[in-house]
Design a protein around this motif. Structure first.
Motif, short mmCIF file in Angstrom:
data_model
loop_
_atom_site.label_atom_id
_atom_site.label_comp_id
_atom_site.label_asym_id
_atom_site.label_seq_id
_atom_site.Cartn_x
_atom_site.Cartn_y
_atom_site.Cartn_z
N VAL A 97 4.47 5.45 3.11
CA VAL A 97 3.83 6.77 3.18
C VAL A 97 4.79 7.78 2.56
CG1 VAL A 97 2.82 8.51 4.67
CG2 VAL A 97 2.65 6.10 5.31
N LYS A 156 0.85 -1.18 0.00
CA LYS A 156 0.00 0.00 0.00
C LYS A 156 0.89 1.24 0.00
CE LYS A 156 -3.77 2.52 0.52
NZ LYS A 156 -4.81 2.61 -0.54
N LYS A 161 -3.11 10.87 4.61
CA LYS A 161 -4.24 10.04 4.19
C LYS A 161 -4.58 8.97 5.23
CE LYS A 161 -4.64 11.86 0.02
NZ LYS A 161 -5.84 12.62 -0.40
N THR A 168 0.68 5.35 0.01
CA THR A 168 -0.25 6.43 0.28
C THR A 168 0.52 7.72 0.51
OG1 THR A 168 -2.20 7.04 1.60
CG2 THR A 168 -0.31 6.14 2.79
N GLU A 169 -0.20 8.80 0.54
CA GLU A 169 0.42 10.09 0.77
C GLU A 169 0.25 10.51 2.23
OE1 GLU A 169 -0.16 12.11 -3.65
OE2 GLU A 169 -1.49 12.68 -1.99
N VAL A 198 -5.63 4.95 5.93
CA VAL A 198 -5.47 3.62 5.33
C VAL A 198 -6.10 2.55 6.22
CG1 VAL A 198 -3.37 4.19 4.06
CG2 VAL A 198 -3.20 3.20 6.35
#
Lengths: 113, 112
Positions: A112, A11, A17, A13-14, A19
């Motif tokens: 991340v 995964k 965010k 993500t920024e 999750v």
């Protein structure tokens, strides 16, 4: 038989965010555990469920982390407002009882950005 | 705080030789110890465990020794094979429910 499964396997993500990471334990296992593993380190305990209830959540690093196991089987680890320091492999394990051997899933690698 | 640690971060052995991986623990209240094998990109795989009322336990090609006097745990692998190459972790349960405390790990490399 099927072992512990985790989704997604990866995964990305920024920062900031939300999750969700999912764990499907071995069928019939009452105890479920979440661990976090950083590169080159051993797994670090986060939280443990006995049935539907969290028996020990002392390893959760802060209130951005939360986990549920509503029906005593599948569990979801939720991370709000992700930070770069949350990047790690999140491992799930299950055991028949809290004193039985723990069997691990393959983990979810969270990155991340 | 109390923790489980390992003496050596890496171990290189020749195929066919025996391997010994060591672990020191500090919590004398721990009553259950486990060795896990972790290959790259995979979750830890249970190898063998031992309770504190035992000092030795044998499995297939593996033996775990527990010395409670000096708080030392070791994993012996007989006739080490290339497939044994992985990181090995010891873990302890210190009587706080199911929570395991892991050491840092030893990377075992088997040379053909």
């Amino acid at each position: 038989g099927a072992g512990v499964s985790q989704t997604p396997s990866n995964k990305v993500t920024e920062k900031g965010k939300y999750v969700e990471l999912r764990c499907d334990p071995i069928s019939g296992h009452t105890a479920l555990y979440w661990y976090r593993q950083s590169l080159g380190q051993g797994p670090e305990f986060l939280i443990y469920f006995q049935g539907t209830g969290a028996a020990d959540d002392s390893g959760l690093p802060n209130d951005r982390f939360f986990a549920v196991r509503p029906e005593g089987s599948v569990s979801t680890l939720k991370i709000q407002r992700t930070e770069r320091g949350d990047s790690a492999v999140y491992l799930c394990a299950s055991s028949l009882t809290s004193t039985s051997d723990q069997f691990f899933g393959p983990g979810t690698r969270l990155t991340v950005l | 705080g109390e923790s489980v640690g390992l003496h050596l971060p890496t171990l290189s052995v020749q195929e066919g030789d025996n391997s010994i991986i060591n672990c020191a623990y500090s919590n004398s209240a721990s009553d259950y110890f486990i060795w896990y094998k972790q290959e790259s990109g995979k979750g830890p795989q249970f190898i063998i465990d031992i309770r504190s009322n035992m000092d030795k336990r044998q499995g297939q090609r593996v033996t775990v020794l527990l010395n409670k006097t000096v708080k030392h745990l070791s994993l012996q692998i007989a006739a080490t094979q290339p497939g044994d190459s992985a990181v090995y972790f010891c873990a302890e349960n210190n009587n706080q429910g199911g929570k395991l405390i892991f050491g840092q790990g030893t990377e075992l490399s088997v040379k053909p």
